[in-house]
Design a protein around this motif. Structure first.
Motif, PDB file in Angstrom:
ATOM      1  N   SER A 123       0.838  -1.191   0.000  1.00  0.00           N
ATOM      2  CA  SER A 123       0.000   0.000   0.000  1.00  0.00           C
ATOM      3  C   SER A 123       0.875   1.243   0.000  1.00  0.00           C
ATOM      4  O   SER A 123       2.034   1.207   0.415  1.00  0.00           O
ATOM      5  CB  SER A 123      -0.921   0.018   1.230  1.00  0.00           C
ATOM      6  OG  SER A 123      -0.144   0.141   2.409  1.00  0.00           O
ATOM      7  N   LYS A 124       0.281   2.343  -0.426  1.00  0.00           N
ATOM      8  CA  LYS A 124       1.002   3.621  -0.447  1.00  0.00           C
ATOM      9  C   LYS A 124       0.754   4.425   0.821  1.00  0.00           C
ATOM     10  O   LYS A 124       1.493   5.354   1.127  1.00  0.00           O
ATOM     11  CB  LYS A 124       0.583   4.429  -1.672  1.00  0.00           C
ATOM     12  CG  LYS A 124       0.942   3.763  -2.995  1.00  0.00           C
ATOM     13  CD  LYS A 124       0.423   4.560  -4.180  1.00  0.00           C
ATOM     14  CE  LYS A 124       0.744   3.868  -5.489  1.00  0.00           C
ATOM     15  NZ  LYS A 124       0.195   4.598  -6.662  1.00  0.00           N
ATOM     16  N   VAL A 125      -0.325   4.056   1.532  1.00  0.00           N
ATOM     17  CA  VAL A 125      -0.677   4.765   2.757  1.00  0.00           C
ATOM     18  C   VAL A 125      -0.961   3.738   3.852  1.00  0.00           C
ATOM     19  O   VAL A 125      -1.679   2.762   3.626  1.00  0.00           O
ATOM     20  CB  VAL A 125      -1.919   5.659   2.563  1.00  0.00           C
ATOM     21  CG1 VAL A 125      -2.156   6.505   3.812  1.00  0.00           C
ATOM     22  CG2 VAL A 125      -1.793   6.539   1.334  1.00  0.00           C
ATOM     23  N   LEU A 126      -0.391   3.976   5.029  1.00  0.00           N
ATOM     24  CA  LEU A 126      -0.598   3.094   6.175  1.00  0.00           C
ATOM     25  C   LEU A 126      -1.208   3.896   7.311  1.00  0.00           C
ATOM     26  O   LEU A 126      -0.622   4.876   7.785  1.00  0.00           O
ATOM     27  CB  LEU A 126       0.730   2.476   6.620  1.00  0.00           C
ATOM     28  CG  LEU A 126       0.711   1.641   7.899  1.00  0.00           C
ATOM     29  CD1 LEU A 126      -0.191   0.425   7.748  1.00  0.00           C
ATOM     30  CD2 LEU A 126       2.135   1.210   8.274  1.00  0.00           C
ATOM     31  N   PHE A 127      -2.402   3.481   7.748  1.00  0.00           N
ATOM     32  CA  PHE A 127      -3.081   4.100   8.880  1.00  0.00           C
ATOM     33  C   PHE A 127      -3.071   3.127  10.053  1.00  0.00           C
ATOM     34  O   PHE A 127      -3.489   1.976   9.918  1.00  0.00           O
ATOM     35  CB  PHE A 127      -4.543   4.414   8.538  1.00  0.00           C
ATOM     36  CG  PHE A 127      -4.756   5.593   7.642  1.00  0.00           C
ATOM     37  CD1 PHE A 127      -4.820   6.884   8.160  1.00  0.00           C
ATOM     38  CD2 PHE A 127      -4.909   5.415   6.275  1.00  0.00           C
ATOM     39  CE1 PHE A 127      -5.038   7.975   7.332  1.00  0.00           C
ATOM     40  CE2 PHE A 127      -5.121   6.498   5.432  1.00  0.00           C
ATOM     41  CZ  PHE A 127      -5.189   7.786   5.959  1.00  0.00           C
ATOM     42  N   LEU A 128      -2.623   3.603  11.218  1.00  0.00           N
ATOM     43  CA  LEU A 128      -2.644   2.793  12.431  1.00  0.00           C
ATOM     44  C   LEU A 128      -3.294   3.594  13.545  1.00  0.00           C
ATOM     45  O   LEU A 128      -2.891   4.721  13.833  1.00  0.00           O
ATOM     46  CB  LEU A 128      -1.223   2.393  12.851  1.00  0.00           C
ATOM     47  CG  LEU A 128      -0.389   1.590  11.847  1.00  0.00           C
ATOM     48  CD1 LEU A 128       1.001   1.327  12.406  1.00  0.00           C
ATOM     49  CD2 LEU A 128      -1.076   0.282  11.482  1.00  0.00           C
ATOM     50  N   ASP A 129      -4.308   3.003  14.173  1.00  0.00           N
ATOM     51  CA  ASP A 129      -5.007   3.649  15.279  1.00  0.00           C
ATOM     52  C   ASP A 129      -4.729   2.855  16.552  1.00  0.00           C
ATOM     53  O   ASP A 129      -5.044   1.659  16.619  1.00  0.00           O
ATOM     54  CB  ASP A 129      -6.513   3.686  14.990  1.00  0.00           C
ATOM     55  CG  ASP A 129      -7.277   4.586  15.943  1.00  0.00           C
ATOM     56  OD1 ASP A 129      -6.649   5.162  16.853  1.00  0.00           O
ATOM     57  OD2 ASP A 129      -8.501   4.721  15.779  1.00  0.00           O
ATOM     58  N   GLU A 130      -4.109   3.500  17.531  1.00  0.00           N
ATOM     59  CA  GLU A 130      -3.732   2.849  18.792  1.00  0.00           C
ATOM     60  C   GLU A 130      -3.061   1.496  18.524  1.00  0.00           C
ATOM     61  O   GLU A 130      -3.541   0.438  18.955  1.00  0.00           O
ATOM     62  CB  GLU A 130      -4.952   2.668  19.681  1.00  0.00           C
ATOM     63  CG  GLU A 130      -5.625   3.976  20.072  1.00  0.00           C
ATOM     64  CD  GLU A 130      -6.823   3.760  20.983  1.00  0.00           C
ATOM     65  OE1 GLU A 130      -7.121   2.594  21.311  1.00  0.00           O
ATOM     66  OE2 GLU A 130      -7.454   4.749  21.375  1.00  0.00           O
TER      67      GLU A 130
END
Length: 204
Positions: free
Chosen positions: A148-155
């Motif tokens: 992926s080109k974007v990595l989102f991590l929440d807590e």
């Protein structure tokens, strides 16, 4: 995907504004930490940035070579790990990884991912019998090692013990190159590698 542009984004629930007038550009090859007290709207902002939730005001654009990407195509560039995203618990570990790769290809082979996780003895174990920490670690690995080109991590380290927090810290640095990385957190060790810190409390 060269950048994500948020323009005057705000979210209102009932009569209460969680945040408003959030404007920011997230650029490729950069890592960002979104911080703020509990209830400041970090998870809400992430859902808006990923297209999972509409904004009450403002807009979000994904831009490639100065051209906007249709919001229906954002998912092709995204990988996400968050407490509110569930695994298919009836699947074994092997089945879960294979199912996931039908939608999002991985940068490593299944066997290598299982080795990175340290879950070789749980290859055929149903996810429903995993501990909460194992489930969280699997969510992280599926997102972090996605193509992926974007990595989102929440807590990201929620439910992880000290040993697996160390695993996260070691691996996130390895996979963050050549991506936009956006982490919502109040734990400094989760984001201390990030280039920029965005304090959501400034957008009240």
């Amino acid at each position: 995907m060269n950048k994500i542009v948020a323009k005057n984004v705000g979210k209102q629930f009932g009569r209460e504004w969680i945040f408003k007038n959030f404007s920011f550009e997230f650029l490729e090859n950069q890592s960002y930490a979104i911080i703020g007290s509990n209830g400041s709207g970090k998870s809400t902002l992430m859902k808006i940035l990923t297209g999972m939730m509409p904004a009450t005001m403002g807009e979000v654009d994904y831009v490639y070579n100065e051209k906007k990407i249709d919001s229906r195509d954002w998912f092709k560039d995204l990988a996400i790990a968050a407490p509110y995203l569930e695994l298919v618990e009836e699947f074994s570990l092997k089945e879960m990884i294979d199912f996931h790769t039908n939608f999002k290809k991985l940068s490593v082979k299944r066997e290598e991912l299982i080795k990175i996780l340290g879950f070789q003895k749980s290859t055929y174990k149903p996810i429903k019998f995993f501990s909460s920490g194992m489930k969280q670690k699997l969510k992280l690995a599926l997102a972090m090692y996605a193509k992926s080109k974007v990595l989102f991590l929440d807590e990201p380290t929620a439910n992880l013990d000290e040993k697996n927090i160390d695993w996260y810290v070691e691996n996130i640095k390895e996979v963050s190159a050549n991506k936009v990385v956006i982490i919502c957190s109040n734990q400094q060790y989760e984001y201390n590698f990030c280039n920029q810190i965005v304090n959501l409390m400034l957008f009240k």
